[in-house]
Design an enzyme around this catalytic site. Structure first.
Site, mmCIF file in Angstrom:
data_model
loop_
_atom_site.group_PDB
_atom_site.id
_atom_site.type_symbol
_atom_site.label_atom_id
_atom_site.label_comp_id
_atom_site.label_asym_id
_atom_site.label_seq_id
_atom_site.Cartn_x
_atom_site.Cartn_y
_atom_site.Cartn_z
ATOM 1 C CE1 TYR A 176 -0.002 0.468 -8.436
ATOM 2 C CE2 TYR A 176 -0.287 2.184 -6.800
ATOM 3 C CZ TYR A 176 -0.012 1.790 -8.093
ATOM 4 O OH TYR A 176 0.258 2.747 -9.054
HETATM 5 N N1 LIG Z 1 -0.149 4.938 -13.066
HETATM 6 C C1 LIG Z 1 0.719 3.969 -13.185
HETATM 7 O O1 LIG Z 1 0.619 3.120 -14.080
HETATM 8 C C2 LIG Z 1 1.838 3.870 -12.190
HETATM 9 C C3 LIG Z 1 2.922 3.009 -12.430
HETATM 10 C C4 LIG Z 1 3.953 2.968 -11.487
HETATM 11 C C5 LIG Z 1 3.894 3.770 -10.352
HETATM 12 N N2 LIG Z 1 2.814 4.591 -10.138
HETATM 13 C C6 LIG Z 1 2.722 5.462 -8.953
HETATM 14 O O2 LIG Z 1 3.889 6.258 -8.886
HETATM 15 C C7 LIG Z 1 4.586 6.006 -7.656
HETATM 16 C C8 LIG Z 1 6.061 6.090 -7.890
HETATM 17 O O3 LIG Z 1 6.441 5.200 -8.933
HETATM 18 P P1 LIG Z 1 7.885 4.570 -8.967
HETATM 19 O O4 LIG Z 1 8.080 3.781 -7.707
HETATM 20 O O5 LIG Z 1 8.095 3.901 -10.249
HETATM 21 O O6 LIG Z 1 8.741 5.921 -8.880
HETATM 22 P P2 LIG Z 1 10.259 6.313 -8.793
HETATM 23 O O7 LIG Z 1 10.312 7.392 -7.766
HETATM 24 O O8 LIG Z 1 10.742 6.618 -10.152
HETATM 25 O O9 LIG Z 1 11.060 5.038 -8.306
HETATM 26 C C9 LIG Z 1 11.019 4.599 -6.992
HETATM 27 C C10 LIG Z 1 12.221 3.703 -6.732
HETATM 28 O O10 LIG Z 1 13.392 4.495 -6.724
HETATM 29 C C11 LIG Z 1 14.264 4.044 -5.719
HETATM 30 N N3 LIG Z 1 14.485 5.172 -4.799
HETATM 31 C C12 LIG Z 1 13.592 6.108 -4.417
HETATM 32 N N4 LIG Z 1 14.184 7.021 -3.636
HETATM 33 C C13 LIG Z 1 15.474 6.645 -3.519
HETATM 34 C C14 LIG Z 1 16.585 7.186 -2.852
HETATM 35 N N5 LIG Z 1 16.486 8.311 -2.141
HETATM 36 N N6 LIG Z 1 17.777 6.544 -2.947
HETATM 37 C C15 LIG Z 1 17.890 5.414 -3.680
HETATM 38 N N7 LIG Z 1 16.863 4.845 -4.349
HETATM 39 C C16 LIG Z 1 15.659 5.459 -4.255
HETATM 40 C C17 LIG Z 1 13.631 2.829 -5.058
HETATM 41 O O11 LIG Z 1 14.171 1.714 -5.742
HETATM 42 P P3 LIG Z 1 14.581 0.365 -4.966
HETATM 43 O O12 LIG Z 1 13.282 -0.257 -4.580
HETATM 44 O O13 LIG Z 1 15.326 -0.378 -6.027
HETATM 45 O O14 LIG Z 1 15.398 0.802 -3.803
HETATM 46 C C18 LIG Z 1 12.167 2.996 -5.400
HETATM 47 O O15 LIG Z 1 11.499 1.756 -5.506
HETATM 48 C C19 LIG Z 1 4.060 4.654 -7.174
HETATM 49 O O16 LIG Z 1 4.177 4.498 -5.767
HETATM 50 C C20 LIG Z 1 2.629 4.715 -7.627
HETATM 51 O O17 LIG Z 1 1.863 5.476 -6.702
HETATM 52 C C21 LIG Z 1 1.797 4.650 -11.043
#
Ligand SMILES: NC(=O)c1ccc[n+]([C@@H]2O[C@H](COP(=O)([O-])OP(=O)(O)OC[C@H]3O[C@@H](n4cnc5c(N)ncnc54)[C@H](OP(=O)(O)O)[C@@H]3O)[C@@H](O)[C@H]2O)c1
Length: 334
Positions: free
Chosen positions: A51
């Site tokens: 990251y």
């Molecule tokens: N193992 C893997 O391959 C892998 C891959 C991806 C992620 N991860 C891990 O999983 C974590 C979460 O992944 P993810 O970011 O894809 O999860 P997610 O929770 O599905 O999506 C997060 C996104 O949702 C939006 N969001 C979150 N809360 C919100 C709210 N209250 N209101 C409006 N929009 C909201 C934001 O988008 P906007 O930025 O568009 O506002 C944020 O970037 C990462 O931080 C990482 O630690 C792991």
């Protein structure tokens, strides 16, 4: 916030994802998110070496110097230099150094590496646990057959076991229900879903027939990403959002709270990893930990975008009457 066991660890039932720490979420804001998360009872933080090319781990360091005992730290290795034993040993030391800590609580393989024999990787991971650099091991983005093979190999060789899987899993990506979740339940691995809001799709910010909001995850996603428009912005997924909106209105909650509550109610799920980018987003998500859905609400949400039909599950269910969640208890619980 409730807690749950994860191998030898105990973690809060919501994990804070640090993927954007030090990049889209500037360092000071990242530290405010961590403070707020801990104040709400959160004790579980997920990052990775890749990251921001180490920037996320480095951003955690000053906060961890004052709060190390308050959180379980999970990080990952794979995408910088692969999973050869030497790379694992060097990668672990580099992550420890970047975060300024002397032990990683949960060290996860970020994905398989087809260029390195699996046994070599698993033995190197075992060495890290024996050396006291890592407390527990996990896998991420593994297909079920490979995860089962890895777990069986660890058992056979007496090596430190995987205690968790980090798969993509949400109301709009449920393929994990076919093989991964039943295996993890049977073998006793915890499940920590990434992308629990479908990268923000399950917040209601995306609308049918409208371009995604500028700067949003879907607006910026290239076609090969999981949250690419052509994959996520499809009718059945919009129906899930409609249902979540209706339940949110009935319960005085928000759409993402309902989507997270659904994951929290799914058997075998330990802790969804929320990807709040701002403090405001985190504030909106935290009440999900206290939201308990009724069976009817759970079923309504699950009805719109089920996992794909696959053989042999379809045949076993339709012709032999096996339950739709085929999860046979293994003889030896881990
Ligand atoms: N193992 C893997 O391959 C892998 C891959 C991806 C992620 N991860 C891990 O999983 C974590 C979460 O992944 P993810 O970011 O894809 O999860 P997610 O929770 O599905 O999506 C997060 C996104 O949702 C939006 N969001 C979150 N809360 C919100 C709210 N209250 N209101 C409006 N929009 C909201 C934001 O988008 P906007 O930025 O568009 O506002 C944020 O970037 C990462 O931080 C990482 O630690 C792991």
């Amino acid at each position: 916030m409730d807690r749950a066991p994860l191998g030898p660890l105990e973690v809060s039932r919501i994990c804070l994802g640090a993927m954007f720490f030090g990049s889209k979420t500037p360092a000071e804001e990242s530290h405010r998110l961590l403070d707020r998360f801990v104040a709400a009872g959160g004790t579980f933080v997920d990052t990775a070496d890749v990251y921001d090319a180490g920037g996320s781990e480095r951003t955690l360091a000053p906060w961890l110097s004052a709060h190390r005992d308050e959180v379980v730290i999970a990080t990952k290795i794979r995408w910088l230099n692969g999973l050869a034993p030497d790379e694992i040993r060097k990668g672990c030391d580099a992550s420890l150094k970047r975060m300024g800590i002397d032990e990683i609580d949960l060290y996860q393989l970020h994905g398989p590496d087809p260029d390195v024999p699996l046994e070599e990787t698993l033995e190197a991971l075992d060495g890290l646990v024996r050396a006291g650099k890592v407390r527990a091991l996990g896998a991420s983005n593994f297909p079920a057959w490979l995860l089962a093979w890895a777990v069986a190999t660890q058992d056979r060789e007496g090596w430190a076991p995987f205690v968790s899987l980090q798969p993509q899993y949400s109301l709009v990506e449920r393929t994990a229900e076919i093989e991964l979740l039943p295996f993890c339940r049977a073998a006793g691995l915890g499940v920590i879903p990434w992308g629990p809001l479908g990268a923000g799709f399950l917040t209601g910010k995306y609308e049918r027939d409208s371009p995604p909001p500028a700067g949003s995850r879907m607006a910026d996603a290239s076609d090969d990403l999981e949250e690419a428009m052509h994959r996520r912005a499809i009718e059945r997924n919009f129906r899930v959002v409609d249902e979540a909106r209706a339940i949110a209105q009935e319960r005085g909650a928000t759409i993402p709270q309902v989507a997270l509550a659904w994951l929290l109610a799914t058997p075998g799920v330990t802790a969804p990893i929320v990807g709040a980018r701002t403090l405001e987003q985190l504030e909106d998500l935290l009440p999900a930990a206290e939201l308990t859905l009724t069976e009817d609400e759970y079923a309504r949400l699950a009805s719109h975008a089920p996992p794909p039909e696959t053989y042999p599950q379809r045949m076993l269910i339709e012709q032999s009457g096996l339950p739709d969640r085929i999860s046979l208890p293994l003889r030896r619980a881990r």
